[in-house]
Design an enzyme around this catalytic site. Structure first.
Site, PDB file in Angstrom:
ATOM      1  N   GLY A  68      38.133  23.598  14.491  1.00 17.08           N
ATOM      2  CA  GLY A  68      37.573  24.881  14.073  1.00 17.08           C
ATOM      3  C   GLY A  68      37.754  25.255  12.620  1.00 17.08           C
ATOM      4  N   GLU A 123      42.078  18.812  16.407  1.00 18.17           N
ATOM      5  CA  GLU A 123      40.748  18.269  16.730  1.00 18.17           C
ATOM      6  C   GLU A 123      39.708  18.752  15.741  1.00 18.17           C
ATOM      7  OE1 GLU A 123      40.283  20.124  20.494  1.00 18.17           O
ATOM      8  OE2 GLU A 123      41.877  18.980  21.450  1.00 18.17           O
ATOM      9  N   ARG A 152      34.067  19.527  11.953  1.00 14.58           N
ATOM     10  CA  ARG A 152      33.340  19.963  10.770  1.00 14.58           C
ATOM     11  C   ARG A 152      34.154  19.837   9.478  1.00 14.58           C
ATOM     12  NH1 ARG A 152      29.550  24.120  11.330  1.00 14.58           N
ATOM     13  NH2 ARG A 152      30.619  24.559  13.283  1.00 14.58           N
ATOM     14  N   ARG A 184      20.482  22.958  12.735  1.00 14.36           N
ATOM     15  CA  ARG A 184      21.425  24.070  12.563  1.00 14.36           C
ATOM     16  C   ARG A 184      20.781  25.365  12.065  1.00 14.36           C
ATOM     17  NH1 ARG A 184      25.226  24.138   9.431  1.00 14.36           N
ATOM     18  NH2 ARG A 184      26.612  25.274  10.785  1.00 14.36           N
ATOM     19  N   CYS A 243       5.438  22.644  14.541  1.00 12.51           N
ATOM     20  CA  CYS A 243       4.764  23.911  14.877  1.00 12.51           C
ATOM     21  C   CYS A 243       5.713  24.869  15.568  1.00 12.51           C
ATOM     22  CB  CYS A 243       3.573  23.640  15.780  1.00 12.51           C
ATOM     23  SG  CYS A 243       2.456  22.460  15.067  1.00 12.51           S
ATOM     24  N   TYR A 289      27.346  18.156  12.846  1.00 13.48           N
ATOM     25  CA  TYR A 289      26.324  18.764  13.701  1.00 13.48           C
ATOM     26  C   TYR A 289      24.931  18.641  13.064  1.00 13.48           C
ATOM     27  CZ  TYR A 289      30.741  20.382  15.526  1.00 13.48           C
ATOM     28  OH  TYR A 289      32.032  20.399  16.006  1.00 13.48           O
TER      29      TYR A 289
HETATM   30  C1  LIG Z   1      33.740  21.387  19.033  1.00 16.16           C
HETATM   31  C2  LIG Z   1      35.180  21.261  19.330  1.00 16.16           C
HETATM   32  C3  LIG Z   1      36.059  20.881  18.320  1.00 16.16           C
HETATM   33  C4  LIG Z   1      35.639  20.684  16.885  1.00 16.16           C
HETATM   34  O1  LIG Z   1      35.215  21.857  16.305  1.00 16.16           O
HETATM   35  P1  LIG Z   1      34.996  21.896  14.707  1.00 16.16           P
HETATM   36  O2  LIG Z   1      34.618  23.300  14.439  1.00 16.16           O
HETATM   37  O3  LIG Z   1      33.926  20.943  14.367  1.00 16.16           O
HETATM   38  O4  LIG Z   1      36.293  21.546  14.083  1.00 16.16           O
HETATM   39  C5  LIG Z   1      37.378  20.692  18.678  1.00 16.16           C
HETATM   40  N1  LIG Z   1      37.829  20.863  19.937  1.00 16.16           N
HETATM   41  C6  LIG Z   1      36.995  21.238  20.936  1.00 16.16           C
HETATM   42  C7  LIG Z   1      37.540  21.400  22.310  1.00 16.16           C
HETATM   43  C8  LIG Z   1      35.650  21.447  20.657  1.00 16.16           C
HETATM   44  O5  LIG Z   1      34.842  21.847  21.651  1.00 16.16           O
END
Ligand SMILES: *Cc1c(COP(=O)(O)O)cnc(C)c1O
Length: 432
Positions: free
Chosen positions: A238, A287, A290, A326, A356, A385
């Site tokens: 995130g 995790e 982005r 996006r 279109c 993404y």
């Molecule tokens: C999508 C997701 C991420 C990665 O999110 P980013 O914003 O790309 O860092 C990590 N963990 C889980 C469970 C996700 O669904």
């Protein structure tokens, strides 16, 4: 931080000119910078060095084999969300033992596959899923390593389509219910409670929601460590990136700019979270998707037509929403710059694709240096993404992907052949 810059008026990815790549490979063209991927990974890794940690790249943000291999070679693991993604990890030369498997809808076949490959952990999102994993593991005579995803009910204050940590959405198990679920899970014979997991949303640009969530969850993690001997806490992904002014002032990173000083950086993230996490004595998993891949990719497109209607100036380009969805999907912003710098005055431009759909619009009334037919433009921060959400709507083939490393470049995915779009289709037998 990224490695796209102008050199004598021409846009470069590291040591390779973007124009030369389009001459060889055509457009639309995704270009990824290996050095940017590496720098982003290492920067986070260094900031978190006081912790025993593992960075599991959220490969759903960019699952190109060349991109994944770059990160696997740095020692990264992968956050996967399907059996297909686990297969991709193996195809890319990554290690399934460093993979976590997330997602609310794991099928039986996916669970079987993940168990056979010996993944590090299942991130479980519901009790029925826990029971299913236990049953399948029993059949295979295996013990399934599991972390349960806690929904901390913290608002990440990001776009409504990418917030995941409140009780309004489908993810995880409510904070108040977690202790009970672990107690029941502990009785399941083929489950090993290995960790606790959370992920509150995507594209967060402040550290506060992360800190709020960790503060809320840390005592729970400590309790679960004592009671169930869990070994890790995953704090999810995130970490946001800046999409606006991505190329501004050459290589100055956005967070070095004064107006962005209170925004999130890996160092600020670590500085705030490490003191909260360290006392737990748990391994920490991250995790990020982005943050690692977002600024490491661009989408290059050629202007097919310029169309003036009344007050409007449209640049119709050869990329469309099927290549990069996006803006249409999340109303998201991608900076758009000419590949060849000009002295043309900025003019309010709608950059649009040829599909279109009114939503097939990359930007509206945005002042960009006036472009003309045949010019190349680059959409920045398209590494996350981007290609992974591409499709073949309008029977448009999937674009080419190129990976650059220094002065070297390689096609890491060929442009799809139009015929391959309907490969696997057929007319019905009664149609002769
Ligand atoms: C999508 C997701 C991420 C990665 O999110 P980013 O914003 O790309 O860092 C990590 N963990 C889980 C469970 C996700 O669904």
């Amino acid at each position: 931080m990224h490695h796209f810059r102008y050199v004598r008026g021409r846009l470069y990815c590291e040591g390779v000119s973007v124009e030369s790549l389009t001459k060889q490979h055509g457009s639309p063209l995704y270009i990824y910078s290996a050095k940017t991927l590496t720098d982003n990974f290492n920067r986070l890794h260094t900031a978190l060095s006081p912790l025993n940690h593992l960075i599991c790249f959220a490969m759903k943000s960019n699952s190109n084999l060349g991109v994944m291999r770059t990160l696997a070679d740095l020692g990264g693991g992968f956050d996967t969300v399907s059996g297909g993604e686990i297969q991709r990890v193996i195809a890319a030369g990554g290690n399934p033992r460093k993979c976590v498997f997330a997602g609310v809808g794991k099928t039986e076949d996916e669970i079987v596959f993940a168990l056979r490959k010996g993944i590090y952990c299942f991130n479980v999102e519901s009790e029925p899923e826990l029971e299913r994993i236990n049953r399948i593991a029993g059949k295979l005579k295996k013990i399934a390593p599991v972390a349960i995803r806690v929904n901390p009910n913290v608002d990440a204050k990001t776009h409504k389509k990418i917030t995941t940590g409140t009780y309004d959405n489908k993810f995880g198990i409510a904070f108040e219910k977690i202790a009970g679920v672990y107690a029941r899970a502990a009785k399941l014979k083929h489950i090993r409670l290995r960790g606790l997991q959370m992920h509150i949303g995507s594209q967060l640009t402040q550290v506060k929601p992360f800190a709020d969530a960790v503060r809320k969850v840390a005592p729970l993690a400590a309790k679960l460590k004592t009671k169930h001997n869990i070994e890790f806490l995953s704090i999810g992904g995130g970490i946001g990136i800046i999409y606006e002014d991505a190329l501004a002032s050459g290589q100055a990173t956005w967070w070095e700019r004064k107006e962005n000083r209170d925004l999130l950086t890996p160092e600020k993230y670590a500085e705030t979270l490490v003191p909260l996490l360290q006392p737990l004595g748990l391994k920490v998993l991250l995790e990020p998707g982005r943050f690692i891949s977002g600024n490491a990719g661009i989408l290059v497109s050629r202007v097919e037509y310029v169309k003036r209607t009344g007050k409007k100036y449209f640049a119709i380009v050869d990329a469309a929403m099927n290549d990069l969805i996006r803006p249409a999907f999340y109303e998201s912003f991608h900076e758009i710059v000419p590949v060849k710098q000009t002295k043309n005055r900025p003019i309010a431009t709608d950059v649009v694709g040829g599909i279109c759909e009114t939503g097939d619009t990359f930007c509206k009334d945005r002042p960009i240096p006036r472009v003309e037919e045949g010019d190349l433009v680059a959409m920045l921060s398209a590494g996350a993404y981007g290609f992974v959400m591409a499709g073949t709507y309008n029977t448009r083939p999937m674009p080419t992907e190129v990976l650059v490393n220094g002065k070297k470049s390689a096609v890491v995915r060929k442009r799809q052949k139009v015929k391959d779009i309907w490969a696997g289709e057929a007319t019905a037998p009664w149609q002769k």
